[in-house]
Design a protein around this motif. Structure first.
Motif, PDB file in Angstrom:
ATOM      1  N   MET A   1       0.840  -1.194   0.000  1.00  0.00           N
ATOM      2  CA  MET A   1       0.000   0.000   0.000  1.00  0.00           C
ATOM      3  C   MET A   1       0.878   1.248   0.000  1.00  0.00           C
ATOM      4  SD  MET A   1      -3.099  -1.172   0.050  1.00  0.00           S
ATOM      5  CE  MET A   1      -3.840   0.433   0.183  1.00  0.00           C
ATOM      6  N   ASP A   2       0.778   2.026  -1.093  1.00  0.00           N
ATOM      7  CA  ASP A   2       1.519   3.291  -1.119  1.00  0.00           C
ATOM      8  C   ASP A   2       0.614   4.479  -1.425  1.00  0.00           C
ATOM      9  OD1 ASP A   2       0.979   3.044  -3.809  1.00  0.00           O
ATOM     10  OD2 ASP A   2       3.074   2.886  -4.434  1.00  0.00           O
TER      11      ASP A   2
ATOM     12  N   HIS B   1       6.057  12.133   6.957  1.00  0.00           N
ATOM     13  CA  HIS B   1       5.773  11.053   6.004  1.00  0.00           C
ATOM     14  C   HIS B   1       5.407   9.766   6.749  1.00  0.00           C
ATOM     15  CE1 HIS B   1       5.874   8.918   2.223  1.00  0.00           C
ATOM     16  NE2 HIS B   1       6.617   7.988   2.791  1.00  0.00           N
ATOM     17  N   GLU B   2       6.148   9.445   7.789  1.00  0.00           N
ATOM     18  CA  GLU B   2       5.855   8.244   8.573  1.00  0.00           C
ATOM     19  C   GLU B   2       4.474   8.342   9.207  1.00  0.00           C
ATOM     20  OE1 GLU B   2       7.304   5.986  12.615  1.00  0.00           O
ATOM     21  OE2 GLU B   2       8.830   7.032  11.453  1.00  0.00           O
ATOM     22  N   LYS B   3       4.159   9.494   9.766  1.00  0.00           N
ATOM     23  CA  LYS B   3       2.847   9.677  10.396  1.00  0.00           C
ATOM     24  C   LYS B   3       1.733   9.512   9.364  1.00  0.00           C
ATOM     25  CE  LYS B   3       0.157  12.898  13.169  1.00  0.00           C
ATOM     26  NZ  LYS B   3       0.091  14.223  13.786  1.00  0.00           N
ATOM     27  N   GLY B   4       1.893  10.121   8.193  1.00  0.00           N
ATOM     28  CA  GLY B   4       0.892   9.993   7.132  1.00  0.00           C
ATOM     29  C   GLY B   4       0.737   8.563   6.654  1.00  0.00           C
ATOM     30  N   THR B   5       1.852   7.846   6.586  1.00  0.00           N
ATOM     31  CA  THR B   5       1.818   6.449   6.148  1.00  0.00           C
ATOM     32  C   THR B   5       1.086   5.584   7.168  1.00  0.00           C
ATOM     33  OG1 THR B   5       3.863   6.741   4.913  1.00  0.00           O
ATOM     34  CG2 THR B   5       3.233   4.481   5.456  1.00  0.00           C
TER      35      THR B   5
ATOM     36  N   LYS C   1      -3.722   2.499   8.622  1.00  0.00           N
ATOM     37  CA  LYS C   1      -4.805   2.314   9.593  1.00  0.00           C
ATOM     38  C   LYS C   1      -6.171   2.446   8.916  1.00  0.00           C
ATOM     39  CE  LYS C   1      -6.636   3.989  13.960  1.00  0.00           C
ATOM     40  NZ  LYS C   1      -6.562   4.986  15.013  1.00  0.00           N
ATOM     41  N   GLN C   2      -6.310   3.438   8.030  1.00  0.00           N
ATOM     42  CA  GLN C   2      -7.580   3.633   7.332  1.00  0.00           C
ATOM     43  C   GLN C   2      -7.932   2.423   6.467  1.00  0.00           C
ATOM     44  OE1 GLN C   2      -6.710   7.343   5.345  1.00  0.00           O
ATOM     45  NE2 GLN C   2      -7.676   8.561   6.954  1.00  0.00           N
ATOM     46  N   PHE C   3      -6.941   1.896   5.765  1.00  0.00           N
ATOM     47  CA  PHE C   3      -7.218   0.743   4.915  1.00  0.00           C
ATOM     48  C   PHE C   3      -7.445  -0.518   5.730  1.00  0.00           C
ATOM     49  CE2 PHE C   3      -5.840   3.549   1.564  1.00  0.00           C
ATOM     50  CZ  PHE C   3      -6.785   3.262   0.597  1.00  0.00           C
TER      51      PHE C   3
ATOM     52  N   THR D   1      -1.131  -4.329   9.991  1.00  0.00           N
ATOM     53  CA  THR D   1      -0.327  -3.427   9.171  1.00  0.00           C
ATOM     54  C   THR D   1       1.145  -3.594   9.517  1.00  0.00           C
ATOM     55  OG1 THR D   1      -0.475  -1.561  10.725  1.00  0.00           O
ATOM     56  CG2 THR D   1      -2.199  -1.727   9.029  1.00  0.00           C
ATOM     57  N   VAL D   2       1.981  -3.352   8.515  1.00  0.00           N
ATOM     58  CA  VAL D   2       3.433  -3.422   8.685  1.00  0.00           C
ATOM     59  C   VAL D   2       4.024  -2.185   8.025  1.00  0.00           C
ATOM     60  CG1 VAL D   2       5.535  -4.675   8.034  1.00  0.00           C
ATOM     61  CG2 VAL D   2       3.480  -5.945   8.690  1.00  0.00           C
ATOM     62  N   LEU D   3       4.843  -1.459   8.775  1.00  0.00           N
ATOM     63  CA  LEU D   3       5.563  -0.309   8.239  1.00  0.00           C
ATOM     64  C   LEU D   3       7.047  -0.575   8.447  1.00  0.00           C
ATOM     65  CD1 LEU D   3       5.746   2.538   7.057  1.00  0.00           C
ATOM     66  CD2 LEU D   3       5.442   3.420   9.372  1.00  0.00           C
TER      67      LEU D   3
END
Length: 145
Positions: free
Chosen positions: A12-13, A61-65, A70-72, A86-88
């Motif tokens: 997911m990007d 950028h990390e916060k937005g990602t 989370k939304q998806f 989720t995995v970041l």
């Protein structure tokens, strides 16, 4: 006979292609009662020049990602997927999505969009999707337009 998957990874990007991959991954996860793992890999090299002028760019950028993932994850749950995580990660999206994350998470299937970059970028650096197809540690599904 269709394959049975228990752990599905979707890249997911935020691109239109990743949204199509997400929809397909949700469909497959529901059909297989599989765990859906939504992943994003932040390539820190892209922040080297920016960090010289704006040290908060990478943090934003990390916060937005994290918000995107989370939304998806919530959307997948609403759609009927019971197990969603989720995995970041930080590093090379190609390597992380093709080998590291699939091995660590014991992934059966990787679902990614065909490409989130332009034709010129694809010719010069190659797409993450192309790399995953040739190097993946498991089955791969590329979702096209």
């Amino acid at each position: 006979m269709e394959n049975k998957y228990s752990r599905i990874l979707v890249g997911m990007d935020g691109s239109a292609e990743s949204l199509k991959a997400f929809d397909e991954a949700v469909r497959i996860a529901k059909r297989n009662d599989a765990e859906l793992i939504l992943a994003n890999v932040i390539e820190q090299r892209s922040f080297l020049a920016v960090n010289t002028y704006d040290t908060l760019a990478e943090e934003r950028h990390e916060k937005g990602t994290k918000i995107l993932l989370k939304q998806f994850a919530e959307e997948a749950k609403v759609a009927g997927v019971a197990k969603v995580r989720t995995v970041l990660e930080y590093g090379s999206p190609k390597i992380m999505m093709a080998t590291k994350i699939p091995k660590e998470e014991k992934i059966d299937l990787i679902v990614v969009g065909a490409t989130g970059i332009s034709y010129i970028e694809r010719v010069i650096v190659g797409s993450v999707a192309s790399y995953i197809v040739t190097h993946a540690a498991c089955n791969t599904l590329i979702v096209r337009k």
